[in-house]
Design an enzyme around this catalytic site. Structure first.
Site, short mmCIF file in Angstrom:
data_model
loop_
_atom_site.label_atom_id
_atom_site.label_comp_id
_atom_site.label_asym_id
_atom_site.label_seq_id
_atom_site.Cartn_x
_atom_site.Cartn_y
_atom_site.Cartn_z
N ARG A 29 0.83 -1.20 0.00
CA ARG A 29 0.00 0.00 0.00
C ARG A 29 0.87 1.25 0.00
NH1 ARG A 29 -5.15 -1.78 0.39
NH2 ARG A 29 -5.37 -3.80 1.43
N ASP A 30 0.45 2.23 -0.82
CA ASP A 30 1.17 3.50 -0.91
C ASP A 30 1.07 4.24 0.42
OD1 ASP A 30 1.97 5.49 -3.57
OD2 ASP A 30 1.64 6.43 -1.61
N ILE A 31 2.16 4.86 0.83
CA ILE A 31 2.20 5.56 2.11
C ILE A 31 1.36 6.85 2.07
CG2 ILE A 31 4.24 7.03 1.75
CD1 ILE A 31 5.28 5.90 4.47
N ASN A 87 4.28 6.59 -13.53
CA ASN A 87 4.84 7.91 -13.74
C ASN A 87 6.29 7.79 -14.20
OD1 ASN A 87 2.46 9.11 -12.77
ND2 ASN A 87 3.16 8.93 -10.66
N VAL A 96 10.13 8.20 -6.91
CA VAL A 96 10.96 7.06 -6.51
C VAL A 96 11.42 6.37 -7.79
CG1 VAL A 96 11.05 4.88 -5.26
CG2 VAL A 96 9.67 6.77 -4.35
N HIS A 100 7.30 1.49 -10.80
CA HIS A 100 6.19 0.96 -10.01
C HIS A 100 4.90 1.33 -10.72
CE1 HIS A 100 7.57 4.88 -8.53
NE2 HIS A 100 6.29 5.18 -8.37
N HIS A 102 1.12 2.18 -10.12
CA HIS A 102 0.11 2.56 -9.13
C HIS A 102 -1.20 1.89 -9.52
CE1 HIS A 102 2.22 6.21 -7.40
NE2 HIS A 102 2.88 6.10 -8.54
#
Ligand code: DGP
Length: 114
Positions: A29-31, A87, A96, A100, A102
C-alpha cells in the site's frame, strides 16, 4: 542498478503493508494514498524509470500489469474498475526511481488526470 527505498522494502529492511508477492513482483500500500485503494506493484529487479526498460524487460512489465489485474480481481473490485498508472521522470511526477505501477481504486477516477 539504483538503490531506493523500495529495495529496502523488498529486503524487509523497512516496513510496508505488503498485499501481494510472487517470484518477480511485490505489491504494498502506498504511504500517501490517493484513493481508498492505492497499491504499488514493483518488480523485485530494480529498473529506475520506464525509459530504462528494454525488450529484455518486456515480460517483467507484463507481469506487473497481470499482477495488478489479478489482485484487483481477487479483491472484488475489478468489475467496478480501477486505474493503473506509471509515472516517468519529472513531468510524469515520478519521485521514486524504481519503476512501479500505481493501482488506484475505490472511487471514480477523473479524466484528464491532473
Ligand atoms: P511516484 O510519484 O510515481 O514515484 O510514486 C511514488 C510513490 O511511493 C508515492 O505515491 C509515495 C510512495 N512511497 C514513497 N515512499 C514510500 C515508502 O517508504 N513506503 C510506501 N509504502 N510508499 C512510499
Amino acid at each position: 542498478m539504483s538503490e531506493t527505498i523500495f529495495s529496502k522494502i523488498i529486503r524487509r529492511e523497512i516496513p510496508a503493508d505488503i498485499v501481494y508477492e510472487d517470484e518477480n513482483v511485490l505489491a504494498f500500500r502506498d504511504i500517501h494514498p490517493q484513493a481508498p485503494v492505492h497499491v504499488l506493484f514493483i518488480p523485485k529487479q530494480p529498473v529506475p524509470t520506464l525509459n530504462d526498460a528494454t525488450p529484455a524487460h518486456a515480460e517483467l512489465l507484463g507481469r506487473l500489469m497481470l499482477a495488478a489485474a489479478g489482485w484487483a480481481k481477487s479483491q472484488g473490485f475489478a468489475d467496478d474498475g480501477y486505474r493503473v498508472v506509471m509515472n516517468c521522470n519529472r513531468d510524469g511526477g515520478q519521485t521514486v526511481f524504481h519503476i512501479h505501477l500505481h493501482l488506484l481504486a475505490g472511487r471514480a477516477m477523473h479524466w484528464p488526470p491532473g
